[in-house]
Design a protein around this motif. Structure first.
Motif, PDB file in Angstrom:
ATOM      1  N   ILE A 197       0.841  -1.212   0.000  1.00 38.37           N
ATOM      2  CA  ILE A 197       0.000   0.000   0.000  1.00 38.37           C
ATOM      3  C   ILE A 197       0.873   1.257   0.000  1.00 38.37           C
ATOM      4  CG2 ILE A 197      -0.282   0.213   2.536  1.00 38.37           C
ATOM      5  CD1 ILE A 197      -3.263   0.910   1.986  1.00 38.37           C
ATOM      6  N   HIS A 198       0.492   2.196  -0.834  1.00 43.03           N
ATOM      7  CA  HIS A 198       1.205   3.477  -0.922  1.00 43.03           C
ATOM      8  C   HIS A 198       0.620   4.412   0.136  1.00 43.03           C
ATOM      9  CE1 HIS A 198       2.525   7.362  -2.580  1.00 43.03           C
ATOM     10  NE2 HIS A 198       3.419   6.694  -3.283  1.00 43.03           N
ATOM     11  N   PRO A 199       1.470   5.212   0.800  1.00 44.04           N
ATOM     12  CA  PRO A 199       0.908   6.143   1.788  1.00 44.04           C
ATOM     13  C   PRO A 199       0.074   7.228   1.109  1.00 44.04           C
ATOM     14  CG  PRO A 199       3.263   6.572   1.470  1.00 44.04           C
ATOM     15  CD  PRO A 199       2.945   5.326   0.707  1.00 44.04           C
ATOM     16  N   PHE A 235       7.066   2.159   0.557  1.00 40.38           N
ATOM     17  CA  PHE A 235       7.539   3.258   1.399  1.00 40.38           C
ATOM     18  C   PHE A 235       7.907   4.418   0.492  1.00 40.38           C
ATOM     19  CE2 PHE A 235      10.011   5.831   4.186  1.00 40.38           C
ATOM     20  CZ  PHE A 235       9.501   5.601   5.450  1.00 40.38           C
ATOM     21  N   CYS A 236       7.119   5.494   0.543  1.00 47.56           N
ATOM     22  CA  CYS A 236       7.346   6.658  -0.310  1.00 47.56           C
ATOM     23  C   CYS A 236       7.894   7.785   0.559  1.00 47.56           C
ATOM     24  CB  CYS A 236       6.035   7.058  -0.985  1.00 47.56           C
ATOM     25  SG  CYS A 236       6.217   8.500  -2.060  1.00 47.56           S
ATOM     26  N   THR A 237       9.178   8.039   0.409  1.00 47.30           N
ATOM     27  CA  THR A 237       9.847   8.997   1.307  1.00 47.30           C
ATOM     28  C   THR A 237       9.201  10.386   1.224  1.00 47.30           C
ATOM     29  OG1 THR A 237      11.462   9.558  -0.416  1.00 47.30           O
ATOM     30  CG2 THR A 237      12.087   7.814   1.137  1.00 47.30           C
ATOM     31  N   GLY A 238       8.946  10.835   0.005  1.00 50.01           N
ATOM     32  CA  GLY A 238       8.428  12.187  -0.175  1.00 50.01           C
ATOM     33  C   GLY A 238       7.017  12.355   0.344  1.00 50.01           C
ATOM     34  N   SER A 239       6.190  11.326   0.190  1.00 50.56           N
ATOM     35  CA  SER A 239       4.818  11.433   0.703  1.00 50.56           C
ATOM     36  C   SER A 239       4.840  11.540   2.219  1.00 50.56           C
ATOM     37  CB  SER A 239       3.990  10.200   0.317  1.00 50.56           C
ATOM     38  OG  SER A 239       3.822  10.126  -1.069  1.00 50.56           O
ATOM     39  N   LEU A 240       5.542  10.624   2.855  1.00 44.94           N
ATOM     40  CA  LEU A 240       5.512  10.571   4.322  1.00 44.94           C
ATOM     41  C   LEU A 240       6.197  11.774   4.954  1.00 44.94           C
ATOM     42  CD1 LEU A 240       6.019   6.745   4.723  1.00 44.94           C
ATOM     43  CD2 LEU A 240       3.995   8.060   5.388  1.00 44.94           C
ATOM     44  N   MET A 264      10.047   0.615  -2.862  1.00 49.57           N
ATOM     45  CA  MET A 264      10.511   1.912  -2.363  1.00 49.57           C
ATOM     46  C   MET A 264      10.289   3.001  -3.407  1.00 49.57           C
ATOM     47  SD  MET A 264      11.907   1.945   0.710  1.00 49.57           S
ATOM     48  CE  MET A 264      12.612   3.580   0.608  1.00 49.57           C
ATOM     49  N   HIS A 265       9.803   4.148  -2.958  1.00 48.11           N
ATOM     50  CA  HIS A 265       9.724   5.348  -3.795  1.00 48.11           C
ATOM     51  C   HIS A 265      10.683   6.366  -3.210  1.00 48.11           C
ATOM     52  CE1 HIS A 265       5.411   4.947  -5.660  1.00 48.11           C
ATOM     53  NE2 HIS A 265       6.233   3.981  -6.028  1.00 48.11           N
ATOM     54  N   ALA A 266      11.675   6.774  -4.010  1.00 48.61           N
ATOM     55  CA  ALA A 266      12.599   7.807  -3.549  1.00 48.61           C
ATOM     56  C   ALA A 266      12.180   9.141  -4.149  1.00 48.61           C
ATOM     57  CB  ALA A 266      14.017   7.458  -3.963  1.00 48.61           C
ATOM     58  N   ARG A 267      11.748  10.027  -3.301  1.00 45.34           N
ATOM     59  CA  ARG A 267      11.333  11.369  -3.742  1.00 45.34           C
ATOM     60  C   ARG A 267      11.806  12.342  -2.673  1.00 45.34           C
ATOM     61  NH1 ARG A 267       5.148  12.773  -3.219  1.00 45.34           N
ATOM     62  NH2 ARG A 267       4.821  11.085  -4.694  1.00 45.34           N
ATOM     63  N   ASN A 268      12.349  13.472  -3.106  1.00 44.37           N
ATOM     64  CA  ASN A 268      12.745  14.477  -2.134  1.00 44.37           C
ATOM     65  C   ASN A 268      11.787  15.661  -2.216  1.00 44.37           C
ATOM     66  OD1 ASN A 268      14.168  15.703  -0.100  1.00 44.37           O
ATOM     67  ND2 ASN A 268      16.144  15.677  -1.155  1.00 44.37           N
ATOM     68  N   PRO A 309      12.981   6.045  -8.641  1.00 46.67           N
ATOM     69  CA  PRO A 309      12.881   7.472  -8.388  1.00 46.67           C
ATOM     70  C   PRO A 309      11.411   7.812  -8.542  1.00 46.67           C
ATOM     71  CG  PRO A 309      13.817   7.067 -10.573  1.00 46.67           C
ATOM     72  CD  PRO A 309      13.662   5.739  -9.917  1.00 46.67           C
ATOM     73  N   ASP A 310      10.874   8.524  -7.571  1.00 45.29           N
ATOM     74  CA  ASP A 310       9.462   8.914  -7.687  1.00 45.29           C
ATOM     75  C   ASP A 310       9.438  10.187  -8.531  1.00 45.29           C
ATOM     76  OD1 ASP A 310       6.767   8.711  -7.324  1.00 45.29           O
ATOM     77  OD2 ASP A 310       6.770   8.935  -5.173  1.00 45.29           O
ATOM     78  N   HIS A 311       8.586  11.112  -8.231  1.00 48.90           N
ATOM     79  CA  HIS A 311       8.507  12.305  -9.082  1.00 48.90           C
ATOM     80  C   HIS A 311       9.868  12.966  -9.277  1.00 48.90           C
ATOM     81  CE1 HIS A 311       4.116  12.853  -7.597  1.00 48.90           C
ATOM     82  NE2 HIS A 311       4.310  11.715  -8.239  1.00 48.90           N
TER      83      HIS A 311
END
Ligand code: CS2
Ligand code: MN
Length: 345
Positions: A197-199, A235-240, A264-268, A309-311
């Motif tokens: 599940i995506h946050p 786990f979406c870093t940018g969302s959380l 994993m979603h890496a987003r800053n 890499p996310d967005h």
């Protein structure tokens, strides 16, 4: 850890031929886009996608996303019908070797931003969120027109959805998620698939619509619904990180330890004191997230799943799907892999 890249299929202006040139890129993350939400994804369609990806010597193991029909989130009368469709889709995905299925449980809107082309000083642009620009919804007669979602719903349809969600508070949404998972997790197991599940993005309620996958407390509750490994997370870093109260490193550390992180979603993002944020380049010094610390945790727990890499920003004059240009995501992918390689020396 394996690097992945989201691809919107043959409609995507970015081609697999381009994506495969990103160094160390191993996986394509995609979905079937031409089937209406909730309908079963036909086996032949998935096979066609699988073939296209594999022909380019890329792996096809992660789906993002299988959308959850609104009736399920609303707990409507036809929910069982839509849940059984979802189970069938999982079966078909399992037959094509899919290992991880990303989904979300956000009512009405998935990600929510107020600007799709926030201008950065260097001339690039990205998605951003500002409380001041967020339209107020004081009554059902003034429903929001949001960038990115304007064309997704007819006004009457949106109206009807908002009306029905008046009956669904957070508690009810949890009940509906729990009902869904109790039927979906066994089907996923059988298909050899892990659910992720995506946050909620951002992780707080907007327009009075409930949002529940937001913080550590929520994750504890999610895992309590079903402790099996198949009931996992993206786990979406940018969302959380858009909620300053979330200690994303502590959260990631503990969920990796539990074996719950499948994707994993890496987003800053650059988060401001008033809660506004804009999406930035992936590099740590561009935003609020310490990407090295994130990758260190993946290393510590020997994460073998897919990270993408996310967005990204729009750079080099590129235009197209906001957040999903080629260049900045490719830079992000290389940056992430560089950290990984360094840590593995
Ligand atoms: C993604 C989400 O583009 C994005 O913001 O991170 O749309 C994500 O794909 C979905 O919420 C997952 O279901
Ligand atoms: Mn994400």
């Amino acid at each position: 850890m394996e690097l992945g890249f989201r691809w919107y299929g043959t409609e995507d202006s970015i081609t697999l031929n381009h994506i495969r040139q990103i160094p160390n890129l191993k996986q394509i993350v995609s979905a079937i886009y031409n089937v209406p939400v909730g309908e079963i994804w036909p086996l032949e369609e998935i096979q066609r996608l699988e073939t296209a990806v594999k022909k380019k010597s890329l792996a096809f193991e992660v789906i993002e996303s299988v959308p959850v029909h609104e009736e399920i989130k609303l707990g409507g009368q036809k929910k069982d019908y839509w849940i059984s469709n979802f189970q069938e889709t999982l079966k078909n995905l399992g037959k094509c070797g899919i290992k991880t299925v990303c989904y979300n449980f956000m009512p009405v809107f998935d990600w929510t931003r107020t600007n799709l082309s926030f201008q950065h000083q260097d001339g690039s642009n990205s998605l951003s969120f500002s409380w001041e620009q967020l339209p107020e919804v004081n009554s059902l007669d003034s429903l929001p027109s949001l960038p990115g979602w304007d064309l997704s719903y007819q006004q009457e349809e949106l109206h009807e959805l908002f009306r029905r969600y008046q009956e669904v508070d957070e508690e009810k949404l949890w009940e509906n998620l729990s009902y869904f998972l109790k039927k979906i997790i066994p089907a996923a197991k059988e298909a050899g698939i892990k659910m992720a599940i995506h946050p909620d993005d951002p992780p707080f309620s907007i327009f009075g619509l409930p949002r529940i996958i937001t913080d550590d407390k929520a994750y504890k509750r999610l895992f309590d619904i079903d402790s099996s490994v198949e009931n996992g997370i993206t786990f979406c870093t940018g969302s959380l990180a858009a909620n300053s109260k979330n200690d994303i490193y502590k959260m990631l550390d503990s969920y990796l330890k539990l074996g719950k992180v499948h994707f994993m979603h890496a987003r800053n993002i650059q988060l401001h004191e008033n809660g506004d944020f804009e999406e930035t380049a992936h590099a740590s010094n561009y935003g609020s997230i310490d990407m090295v610390r994130v990758i260190e945790l993946l290393k510590k727990h020997q994460f073998t799943g897919c990270i993408r890499p996310d967005h990204g920003r729009m750079i080099f004059g590129e235009t197209g799907r906001p957040g999903y240009g080629l260049y900045d995501r490719a830079l992000g992918a290389s940056y992430i892999y560089g950290i990984w390689e360094t840590l593995n020396k």
